[in-house]
Each structure stands twice: as structure tokens, then as C-alpha cells.
Design a protein around this motif. Structure first.
Motif, PDB file in Angstrom:
ATOM      1  N   GLY A 159     -64.436  49.797  20.953  1.00 23.87           N
ATOM      2  CA  GLY A 159     -65.228  51.002  20.771  1.00 23.87           C
ATOM      3  C   GLY A 159     -66.640  50.777  20.279  1.00 23.87           C
ATOM      4  O   GLY A 159     -67.421  51.725  20.184  1.00 23.87           O
ATOM      5  N   ASP A 160     -67.003  49.522  19.969  1.00 26.02           N
ATOM      6  CA  ASP A 160     -68.378  49.240  19.547  1.00 26.02           C
ATOM      7  C   ASP A 160     -69.340  49.429  20.726  1.00 26.02           C
ATOM      8  O   ASP A 160     -68.936  49.297  21.888  1.00 26.02           O
ATOM      9  CB  ASP A 160     -68.496  47.805  19.035  1.00 26.02           C
ATOM     10  N   PRO A 161     -70.621  49.715  20.453  1.00 23.02           N
ATOM     11  CA  PRO A 161     -71.591  49.841  21.553  1.00 23.02           C
ATOM     12  C   PRO A 161     -71.632  48.561  22.377  1.00 23.02           C
ATOM     13  O   PRO A 161     -71.809  47.468  21.829  1.00 23.02           O
ATOM     14  CB  PRO A 161     -72.917  50.073  20.821  1.00 23.02           C
ATOM     15  N   HIS A 190     -66.662  44.785  15.169  1.00 18.28           N
ATOM     16  CA  HIS A 190     -65.230  44.965  14.918  1.00 18.28           C
ATOM     17  C   HIS A 190     -64.427  44.037  15.833  1.00 18.28           C
ATOM     18  O   HIS A 190     -64.930  43.551  16.844  1.00 18.28           O
ATOM     19  CB  HIS A 190     -64.818  46.425  15.146  1.00 18.28           C
ATOM     20  N   VAL A 191     -63.169  43.823  15.467  1.00 17.85           N
ATOM     21  CA  VAL A 191     -62.308  42.922  16.241  1.00 17.85           C
ATOM     22  C   VAL A 191     -62.033  43.518  17.618  1.00 17.85           C
ATOM     23  O   VAL A 191     -61.618  44.682  17.716  1.00 17.85           O
ATOM     24  CB  VAL A 191     -60.984  42.682  15.488  1.00 17.85           C
ATOM     25  N   PRO A 192     -62.250  42.749  18.703  1.00 21.49           N
ATOM     26  CA  PRO A 192     -62.801  41.392  18.727  1.00 21.49           C
ATOM     27  C   PRO A 192     -64.316  41.395  18.516  1.00 21.49           C
ATOM     28  O   PRO A 192     -65.055  42.036  19.274  1.00 21.49           O
ATOM     29  CB  PRO A 192     -62.432  40.889  20.122  1.00 21.49           C
ATOM     30  N   ALA A 242     -55.053  53.429  35.362  1.00 23.58           N
ATOM     31  CA  ALA A 242     -54.543  54.372  34.360  1.00 23.58           C
ATOM     32  C   ALA A 242     -54.415  53.693  32.991  1.00 23.58           C
ATOM     33  O   ALA A 242     -54.636  54.326  31.950  1.00 23.58           O
ATOM     34  CB  ALA A 242     -53.208  54.949  34.805  1.00 23.58           C
ATOM     35  N   PHE A 243     -54.042  52.412  32.977  1.00 24.88           N
ATOM     36  CA  PHE A 243     -54.002  51.637  31.733  1.00 24.88           C
ATOM     37  C   PHE A 243     -55.401  51.608  31.116  1.00 24.88           C
ATOM     38  O   PHE A 243     -55.578  51.831  29.908  1.00 24.88           O
ATOM     39  CB  PHE A 243     -53.518  50.218  32.036  1.00 24.88           C
ATOM     40  N   ILE A 244     -56.403  51.305  31.940  1.00 22.84           N
ATOM     41  CA  ILE A 244     -57.782  51.222  31.456  1.00 22.84           C
ATOM     42  C   ILE A 244     -58.222  52.569  30.890  1.00 22.84           C
ATOM     43  O   ILE A 244     -58.863  52.644  29.833  1.00 22.84           O
ATOM     44  CB  ILE A 244     -58.715  50.771  32.593  1.00 22.84           C
ATOM     45  N   ALA A 245     -57.840  53.650  31.568  1.00 19.60           N
ATOM     46  CA  ALA A 245     -58.241  54.993  31.138  1.00 19.60           C
ATOM     47  C   ALA A 245     -57.679  55.335  29.764  1.00 19.60           C
ATOM     48  O   ALA A 245     -58.413  55.816  28.884  1.00 19.60           O
ATOM     49  CB  ALA A 245     -57.783  56.017  32.170  1.00 19.60           C
ATOM     50  N   VAL A 246     -56.387  55.112  29.557  1.00 22.37           N
ATOM     51  CA  VAL A 246     -55.791  55.512  28.273  1.00 22.37           C
ATOM     52  C   VAL A 246     -56.263  54.598  27.140  1.00 22.37           C
ATOM     53  O   VAL A 246     -56.437  55.055  25.998  1.00 22.37           O
ATOM     54  CB  VAL A 246     -54.256  55.574  28.349  1.00 22.37           C
ATOM     55  N   ALA A 247     -56.496  53.321  27.436  1.00 23.91           N
ATOM     56  CA  ALA A 247     -57.044  52.424  26.414  1.00 23.91           C
ATOM     57  C   ALA A 247     -58.462  52.864  26.039  1.00 23.91           C
ATOM     58  O   ALA A 247     -58.853  52.842  24.859  1.00 23.91           O
ATOM     59  CB  ALA A 247     -57.042  50.986  26.918  1.00 23.91           C
ATOM     60  N   HIS A 248     -59.229  53.289  27.031  1.00 19.47           N
ATOM     61  CA  HIS A 248     -60.594  53.789  26.784  1.00 19.47           C
ATOM     62  C   HIS A 248     -60.554  55.009  25.867  1.00 19.47           C
ATOM     63  O   HIS A 248     -61.379  55.146  24.953  1.00 19.47           O
ATOM     64  CB  HIS A 248     -61.253  54.138  28.122  1.00 19.47           C
ATOM     65  N   GLU A 249     -59.602  55.887  26.091  1.00 18.69           N
ATOM     66  CA  GLU A 249     -59.461  57.075  25.247  1.00 18.69           C
ATOM     67  C   GLU A 249     -59.113  56.686  23.813  1.00 18.69           C
ATOM     68  O   GLU A 249     -59.686  57.206  22.855  1.00 18.69           O
ATOM     69  CB  GLU A 249     -58.398  58.006  25.830  1.00 18.69           C
ATOM     70  N   GLN A 263     -63.020  57.967  25.149  1.00 20.91           N
ATOM     71  CA  GLN A 263     -63.650  57.908  26.462  1.00 20.91           C
ATOM     72  C   GLN A 263     -65.180  57.963  26.372  1.00 20.91           C
ATOM     73  O   GLN A 263     -65.835  58.464  27.291  1.00 20.91           O
ATOM     74  CB  GLN A 263     -63.138  59.018  27.399  1.00 20.91           C
ATOM     75  N   ASP A 264     -65.723  57.413  25.333  1.00 19.47           N
ATOM     76  CA  ASP A 264     -67.178  57.328  25.209  1.00 19.47           C
ATOM     77  C   ASP A 264     -67.662  56.175  26.087  1.00 19.47           C
ATOM     78  O   ASP A 264     -67.311  55.020  25.855  1.00 19.47           O
ATOM     79  CB  ASP A 264     -67.552  57.081  23.743  1.00 19.47           C
ATOM     80  N   TRP A 265     -68.481  56.479  27.083  1.00 16.44           N
ATOM     81  CA  TRP A 265     -68.951  55.442  28.009  1.00 16.44           C
ATOM     82  C   TRP A 265     -69.990  54.524  27.369  1.00 16.44           C
ATOM     83  O   TRP A 265     -70.354  53.500  27.956  1.00 16.44           O
ATOM     84  CB  TRP A 265     -69.521  56.091  29.268  1.00 16.44           C
ATOM     85  N   ALA A 266     -70.425  54.846  26.157  1.00 13.85           N
ATOM     86  CA  ALA A 266     -71.312  53.948  25.418  1.00 13.85           C
ATOM     87  C   ALA A 266     -70.514  52.972  24.556  1.00 13.85           C
ATOM     88  O   ALA A 266     -71.082  52.050  23.979  1.00 13.85           O
ATOM     89  CB  ALA A 266     -72.274  54.744  24.545  1.00 13.85           C
ATOM     90  N   GLY A 267     -69.200  53.194  24.464  1.00 14.80           N
ATOM     91  CA  GLY A 267     -68.348  52.356  23.626  1.00 14.80           C
ATOM     92  C   GLY A 267     -67.568  51.353  24.456  1.00 14.80           C
ATOM     93  O   GLY A 267     -67.037  51.678  25.516  1.00 14.80           O
ATOM     94  N   SER A 268     -67.472  50.128  23.970  1.00 15.42           N
ATOM     95  CA  SER A 268     -66.755  49.075  24.686  1.00 15.42           C
ATOM     96  C   SER A 268     -65.251  49.352  24.713  1.00 15.42           C
ATOM     97  O   SER A 268     -64.684  49.887  23.755  1.00 15.42           O
ATOM     98  CB  SER A 268     -67.006  47.725  24.015  1.00 15.42           C
ATOM     99  N   LEU A 269     -64.635  48.953  25.800  1.00 17.83           N
ATOM    100  CA  LEU A 269     -63.183  49.087  25.923  1.00 17.83           C
ATOM    101  C   LEU A 269     -62.460  48.209  24.905  1.00 17.83           C
ATOM    102  O   LEU A 269     -61.333  48.497  24.523  1.00 17.83           O
ATOM    103  CB  LEU A 269     -62.753  48.691  27.343  1.00 17.83           C
TER     104      LEU A 269
END
Length: 235
Positions: free
Chosen positions: A73-75, A82-84, A52-59, A64-70
Motif C-alpha cells: 500500500g505504500d506509494p 513498510h514490509v516489504p 481476481a486475486f490481484i483485485a482483492v489483494a489490491h483492496e 484499491q488506491d491506484w497510487a498505492g503499491s500492491l
């Protein structure tokens, strides 16, 4: 330096009082959907970080873009800017997510306190402690609840006291997800394993009849009683 113990207590207290001021239901359904949950649980199994932590951080990081890094958010299939910065490229969203949780500050995979105060504070650290240092609730965590009113970093290092965060905060998302999925908990994200039943010890077999242990009523029992009487007289 931020007092994390005090921040955990403050976040736990806010959680106990928080009321939602926006509609979180549709996003919570999307985050807790079986297919999404399975992907988050796969990362959880590799890192120990509650799904659930991973889910809300992803949002928060990429809607919740599966192309964006957790991580930011960069591809994930390119080197992040972006940082990091400098992370990747990765082979999958899951691989990028594991890197974000294990190797990027605040290294959530090292966290051992998944109480609600510990969880919310780790989420706040994930975004940065600038709000805690100003003594105000983090919108990353509390936006969309009555615990947050205004104030937002609108750019790196630039704080606007009148800006209002329009994204939904992690605490409200967790509250809405719990309403949909009661298995979400904050004692390690899973209910404690039921205690193992005590092993059943089979009753011991009665000793086989012998000279020293004759069967009751047998000839051996009669002889043993006679001998016992003789030895008692002699003693």
C-alpha cells in the motif's frame, strides 16, 4: 511450521460453508468494473496470477488506491518503507504490482495451485500465517463472513484476541465478485480451453485406372479376367 496442505483443506471447507455477514456488493462492483478488470488482467498476463486475486489483494492493501503499491500500500513512485520495504520506485502501478507478485514473498507468481483452497491460502500467506499458527481463520481472508468472529494483529507482532477486523475479507469479496462476473473460476482462473476438433481427413482419391487396376466393364477389365482364368487353369 504451518501445514499448508491442511490449511488449503481448511480454507476450502470454510469457503463451502461461508455466508456473508456484511454488504460486499459496492466494493465488488468497483473491483470488477471493466476499467479496473482490464488493469488487473494486464498484470495477470505478465505473472500468471488470476486477476481476481490481484483485485482483492489490491483492496486489502490499499482500498484499491491506484497510487498505492500492491505489495503493502505504500506509494509505488517512492521507495517503500513498510514490509516489504525497499521496493521501488516504479514507473506505474502495474510495474509495482508485477514486482510484488514476482519478487516479494510469498511470490504468488510461482504458485501453481489456483483451486479455491490454494487461492485463499495464497492470499493468507500474502498477509502472513500468524492466524493459521494460532488455529483461527485469517480476517484478511474471512472478515465479513460467518467464518470469522474476532482476533486481529493490530500492529506487527501484536495480537489482540478481542479486536475485530473492519475491512472486508478476500473470500467474501471473491464470492460477491463471482455473483457479478461468472467468468471468475478457480481452475486457473479461466475455463479450460475447448478440445480441438479432430482433423478432418479427406477421403482418399480412387486410384486411376491402369493395367493392374482397370475400370470395371472396360476392355482392360475383360482382358484381365481372361488372363486370370488362363493362369488359374495352369496352376
Amino acid at each position: 511450521m504451518t501445514d499448508l496442505v491442511a490449511l488449503k483443506a481448511a480454507n476450502a471447507n470454510r469457503w463451502a460453508k461461508a455466508k456473508l455477514t456484511r454488504d460486499f456488493s459496492s466494493v465488488a462492483k468497483r473491483l470488477a468494473a471493466p476499467a479496473a478488470k482490464a488493469r488487473y488482467q494486464a498484470v495477470s498476463a505478465k505473472t500468471g496470477v488470476p486477476w481476481a486475486f490481484i483485485a482483492v489483494a489490491h483492496e486489502r492493501e490499499s482500498s484499491q488506491d491506484w497510487a498505492g503499491s500492491l505489495a503493502q500500500g505504500d506509494p509505488w513512485n517512492k521507495v517503500s518503507t513498510h514490509v516489504p520495504a525497499g521496493r521501488g520506485p516504479f514507473k506505474s502501478w502495474e510495474e509495482a504490482a508485477i514486482d510484488a507478485l514476482v519478487n516479494c514473498a510469498p511470490r504468488a507468481a510461482l504458485n501453481k495451485d489456483w483451486s479455491i483452497g490454494g487461492t485463499l491460502t495464497m492470499l493468507e500467506q500474502y498477509n502472513g500465517l500468524g492466524y493459521a499458527n494460532k488455529g483461527i481463520p485469517s480476517p484478511y481472508v474471512w472478515s465479513g463472513t460467518d467464518q470469522y468472529v474476532k482476533g486481529k494483529y493490530v500492529a506487527d507482532g501484536k495480537f489482540d484476541p478481542n479486536a475485530v477486523d473492519q475491512q472486508l475479507g478476500c473470500a467474501g469479496l471473491l464470492l460477491a465478485m463471482i455473483a457479478l462476473d461468472p467468468s471468475i473460476s478457480f481452475d486457473g482462473d479461466h475455463a479450460p480451453a475447448p478440445p480441438k476438433p479432430a482433423p478432418t481427413v479427406p477421403p482418399g482419391k480412387p486410384a486411376s485406372p491402369s493395367i493392374t487396376n482397370p475400370s470395371p466393364g472396360s476392355l482392360g477389365d475383360f482382358i484381365a479376367s481372361v488372363l486370370s482364368a488362363i493362369f488359374k487353369r495352369k496352376s
